[in-house]
Design a protein around this motif. Structure first.
Motif, PDB file in Angstrom:
ATOM      1  N   THR A  28      27.357  21.588 -47.512  1.00 52.29           N
ATOM      2  CA  THR A  28      26.071  21.235 -48.400  1.00 52.29           C
ATOM      3  C   THR A  28      26.475  21.220 -49.986  1.00 52.29           C
ATOM      4  O   THR A  28      25.894  20.851 -50.898  1.00 52.29           O
ATOM      5  CB  THR A  28      24.945  21.923 -48.037  1.00 52.29           C
ATOM      6  N   PHE A  29      27.592  21.791 -50.180  1.00 52.54           N
ATOM      7  CA  PHE A  29      28.095  21.654 -51.599  1.00 52.54           C
ATOM      8  C   PHE A  29      28.515  20.285 -52.144  1.00 52.54           C
ATOM      9  O   PHE A  29      28.778  20.354 -53.239  1.00 52.54           O
ATOM     10  CB  PHE A  29      29.306  22.624 -51.731  1.00 52.54           C
ATOM     11  N   THR A  30      28.751  19.319 -51.205  1.00 57.66           N
ATOM     12  CA  THR A  30      29.093  18.174 -51.753  1.00 57.66           C
ATOM     13  C   THR A  30      27.875  17.536 -52.023  1.00 57.66           C
ATOM     14  O   THR A  30      27.798  16.052 -52.788  1.00 57.66           O
ATOM     15  CB  THR A  30      29.735  17.344 -50.854  1.00 57.66           C
ATOM     16  N   ILE A  31      26.497  17.929 -51.640  1.00 55.99           N
ATOM     17  CA  ILE A  31      25.260  17.105 -51.922  1.00 55.99           C
ATOM     18  C   ILE A  31      24.871  17.089 -53.146  1.00 55.99           C
ATOM     19  O   ILE A  31      24.897  18.317 -54.100  1.00 55.99           O
ATOM     20  CB  ILE A  31      24.364  17.810 -51.182  1.00 55.99           C
ATOM     21  N   TYR A  32      24.673  15.874 -53.736  1.00 61.55           N
ATOM     22  CA  TYR A  32      24.001  15.763 -55.339  1.00 61.55           C
ATOM     23  C   TYR A  32      22.572  15.335 -55.175  1.00 61.55           C
ATOM     24  O   TYR A  32      21.673  15.704 -55.935  1.00 61.55           O
ATOM     25  CB  TYR A  32      24.874  14.812 -56.106  1.00 61.55           C
ATOM     26  N   THR A  33      22.175  14.386 -54.335  1.00 64.27           N
ATOM     27  CA  THR A  33      20.935  13.807 -54.247  1.00 64.27           C
ATOM     28  C   THR A  33      20.346  14.087 -52.800  1.00 64.27           C
ATOM     29  O   THR A  33      20.883  13.763 -51.903  1.00 64.27           O
ATOM     30  CB  THR A  33      21.116  12.176 -54.767  1.00 64.27           C
ATOM     31  N   GLY A  55      17.534  19.930 -58.887  1.00 66.87           N
ATOM     32  CA  GLY A  55      15.974  19.895 -58.861  1.00 66.87           C
ATOM     33  C   GLY A  55      15.429  19.407 -60.107  1.00 66.87           C
ATOM     34  O   GLY A  55      14.529  19.398 -60.863  1.00 66.87           O
ATOM     35  N   ALA A  56      16.526  19.034 -61.424  1.00 69.55           N
ATOM     36  CA  ALA A  56      16.339  18.370 -62.487  1.00 69.55           C
ATOM     37  C   ALA A  56      15.780  17.252 -62.853  1.00 69.55           C
ATOM     38  O   ALA A  56      15.181  17.059 -63.812  1.00 69.55           O
ATOM     39  CB  ALA A  56      17.693  18.595 -63.446  1.00 69.55           C
ATOM     40  N   ALA A  57      15.775  16.325 -61.928  1.00 73.16           N
ATOM     41  CA  ALA A  57      15.473  15.221 -61.843  1.00 73.16           C
ATOM     42  C   ALA A  57      14.710  14.539 -60.563  1.00 73.16           C
ATOM     43  O   ALA A  57      15.157  14.985 -59.413  1.00 73.16           O
ATOM     44  CB  ALA A  57      16.409  14.126 -62.309  1.00 73.16           C
ATOM     45  N   THR A  58      13.758  13.641 -60.560  1.00 77.31           N
ATOM     46  CA  THR A  58      13.172  13.195 -59.779  1.00 77.31           C
ATOM     47  C   THR A  58      13.039  11.512 -59.688  1.00 77.31           C
ATOM     48  O   THR A  58      12.911  11.162 -60.955  1.00 77.31           O
ATOM     49  CB  THR A  58      11.813  13.789 -59.216  1.00 77.31           C
ATOM     50  N   LEU A  59      12.763  10.942 -58.537  1.00 77.51           N
ATOM     51  CA  LEU A  59      12.531   9.535 -58.649  1.00 77.51           C
ATOM     52  C   LEU A  59      11.376   9.140 -57.400  1.00 77.51           C
ATOM     53  O   LEU A  59      11.720   9.531 -56.475  1.00 77.51           O
ATOM     54  CB  LEU A  59      13.991   8.959 -58.506  1.00 77.51           C
ATOM     55  N   TYR A  60      10.508   8.480 -57.778  1.00 76.60           N
ATOM     56  CA  TYR A  60       9.543   8.116 -56.765  1.00 76.60           C
ATOM     57  C   TYR A  60       9.390   6.787 -56.761  1.00 76.60           C
ATOM     58  O   TYR A  60       9.378   5.854 -57.799  1.00 76.60           O
ATOM     59  CB  TYR A  60       8.161   8.874 -57.157  1.00 76.60           C
ATOM     60  N   ALA A  61       8.822   6.188 -55.599  1.00 72.14           N
ATOM     61  CA  ALA A  61       8.419   4.880 -55.433  1.00 72.14           C
ATOM     62  C   ALA A  61       6.927   4.779 -55.953  1.00 72.14           C
ATOM     63  O   ALA A  61       6.160   5.802 -55.841  1.00 72.14           O
ATOM     64  CB  ALA A  61       8.327   4.470 -53.970  1.00 72.14           C
ATOM     65  N   ASP A  62       6.686   3.591 -56.476  1.00 71.50           N
ATOM     66  CA  ASP A  62       5.587   3.563 -57.109  1.00 71.50           C
ATOM     67  C   ASP A  62       4.324   3.507 -56.026  1.00 71.50           C
ATOM     68  O   ASP A  62       3.223   4.004 -56.619  1.00 71.50           O
ATOM     69  CB  ASP A  62       5.460   2.344 -57.936  1.00 71.50           C
ATOM     70  N   SER A  63       4.372   3.161 -54.884  1.00 68.73           N
ATOM     71  CA  SER A  63       3.561   3.221 -54.026  1.00 68.73           C
ATOM     72  C   SER A  63       3.133   4.502 -53.461  1.00 68.73           C
ATOM     73  O   SER A  63       2.049   4.798 -52.783  1.00 68.73           O
ATOM     74  CB  SER A  63       4.071   2.546 -52.718  1.00 68.73           C
ATOM     75  N   VAL A  64       3.740   5.580 -53.535  1.00 72.29           N
ATOM     76  CA  VAL A  64       3.312   7.061 -53.223  1.00 72.29           C
ATOM     77  C   VAL A  64       3.455   7.830 -54.152  1.00 72.29           C
ATOM     78  O   VAL A  64       3.115   8.954 -54.044  1.00 72.29           O
ATOM     79  CB  VAL A  64       4.388   7.310 -51.901  1.00 72.29           C
ATOM     80  N   CYS A  96      14.974  11.727 -44.007  1.00 78.24           N
ATOM     81  CA  CYS A  96      15.734  12.225 -45.044  1.00 78.24           C
ATOM     82  C   CYS A  96      17.166  11.805 -44.887  1.00 78.24           C
ATOM     83  O   CYS A  96      17.824  11.660 -43.936  1.00 78.24           O
ATOM     84  CB  CYS A  96      15.523  14.010 -44.915  1.00 78.24           C
ATOM     85  N   ALA A  97      17.613  11.862 -46.413  1.00 77.74           N
ATOM     86  CA  ALA A  97      18.863  11.628 -46.305  1.00 77.74           C
ATOM     87  C   ALA A  97      19.534  12.432 -47.566  1.00 77.74           C
ATOM     88  O   ALA A  97      18.967  12.565 -48.490  1.00 77.74           O
ATOM     89  CB  ALA A  97      19.259  10.126 -46.603  1.00 77.74           C
ATOM     90  N   VAL A  98      20.775  12.354 -47.627  1.00 76.28           N
ATOM     91  CA  VAL A  98      21.583  12.740 -49.010  1.00 76.28           C
ATOM     92  C   VAL A  98      22.730  12.304 -49.161  1.00 76.28           C
ATOM     93  O   VAL A  98      23.367  11.465 -48.541  1.00 76.28           O
ATOM     94  CB  VAL A  98      21.772  14.328 -48.517  1.00 76.28           C
ATOM     95  N   GLY A  99      23.021  12.258 -50.654  1.00 71.79           N
ATOM     96  CA  GLY A  99      24.091  11.535 -51.152  1.00 71.79           C
ATOM     97  C   GLY A  99      25.001  12.232 -51.989  1.00 71.79           C
ATOM     98  O   GLY A  99      24.627  13.396 -52.434  1.00 71.79           O
ATOM     99  N   HIS A 100      25.957  11.627 -52.687  1.00 73.99           N
ATOM    100  CA  HIS A 100      27.041  12.238 -53.331  1.00 73.99           C
ATOM    101  C   HIS A 100      27.008  11.897 -54.810  1.00 73.99           C
ATOM    102  O   HIS A 100      27.584  12.325 -55.573  1.00 73.99           O
ATOM    103  CB  HIS A 100      28.217  12.484 -52.768  1.00 73.99           C
ATOM    104  N   ARG A 101      25.748  10.935 -55.245  1.00 70.32           N
ATOM    105  CA  ARG A 101      26.028  10.145 -56.474  1.00 70.32           C
ATOM    106  C   ARG A 101      24.783  10.308 -56.843  1.00 70.32           C
ATOM    107  O   ARG A 101      23.878  11.185 -56.502  1.00 70.32           O
ATOM    108  CB  ARG A 101      26.502   9.018 -56.134  1.00 70.32           C
ATOM    109  N   GLU A 102      24.370   9.536 -58.220  1.00 67.11           N
ATOM    110  CA  GLU A 102      23.292   9.764 -58.565  1.00 67.11           C
ATOM    111  C   GLU A 102      22.007   9.327 -58.027  1.00 67.11           C
ATOM    112  O   GLU A 102      22.067   8.734 -57.161  1.00 67.11           O
ATOM    113  CB  GLU A 102      23.232   9.012 -60.199  1.00 67.11           C
ATOM    114  N   LEU A 103      20.846   9.734 -58.559  1.00 67.90           N
ATOM    115  CA  LEU A 103      19.525   9.493 -57.750  1.00 67.90           C
ATOM    116  C   LEU A 103      19.578   7.827 -57.719  1.00 67.90           C
ATOM    117  O   LEU A 103      19.863   7.008 -58.496  1.00 67.90           O
ATOM    118  CB  LEU A 103      18.283   9.865 -58.730  1.00 67.90           C
TER     119      LEU A 103
END
Length: 123
Positions: A28-33, A55-64, A96-103
């Motif tokens: 889990t220490f490799t998770i960024y997004t 928790g510093a940044a979020t991104l949403y789909a306009d639909s929700v 759910c999904a996790v990534g190692h790069r930016e949002l």
């Protein structure tokens, strides 16, 4: 590797609220997004929301964005999708999904995925 397990899906009537949880384990220490996607019947995969592990940044789909909120609790290695005013068209398998790069809204940017949890909204 990172393993993800979703929970919280089910059958609820329209207008209800539901919170999905995703618990991460492994590296889990490799998770960024952290992100949530859904796949409705006859639909393609749809991005819903993402948040950085900090928790510093979020991104949403306009639909929700007016009805769904993403949050995380790093003390529990978990993140959540809080869904309000649910509609029958929200019926889908939520993953759910996790990534190692930016949002990102792009599913290809997420390297690890849960198996999904079914959410069904009755009219």
């Amino acid at each position: 590797q990172v393993q993800l397990v979703e929970s919280g899906g089910g059958l609820v009537p329209a207008g209800s609220s539901l919170t999905l949880a995703c618990k991460a384990s492994g590296r889990t220490f490799t998770i960024y997004t952290l992100g949530w996607f859904r796949h409705g019947p006859g639909e393609g995969q749809e991005f819903l929301a993402a948040i950085t592990w900090s928790g510093a940044a979020t991104l949403y789909a306009d639909s929700v964005k007016e009805r769904f909120t993403i949050s995380r609790d790093y003390t529990k290695n978990s993140f959540y999708l809080h869904m309000n005013s649910l509609k029958p068209e929200d019926t889908a398998v939520y993953s759910c999904a996790v990534g190692h790069r930016e949002l990102s809204r792009n599913a290809a940017q997420y390297q690890h995925w849960g198996e999904g949890t079914q959410v069904t909204i009755s009219s």
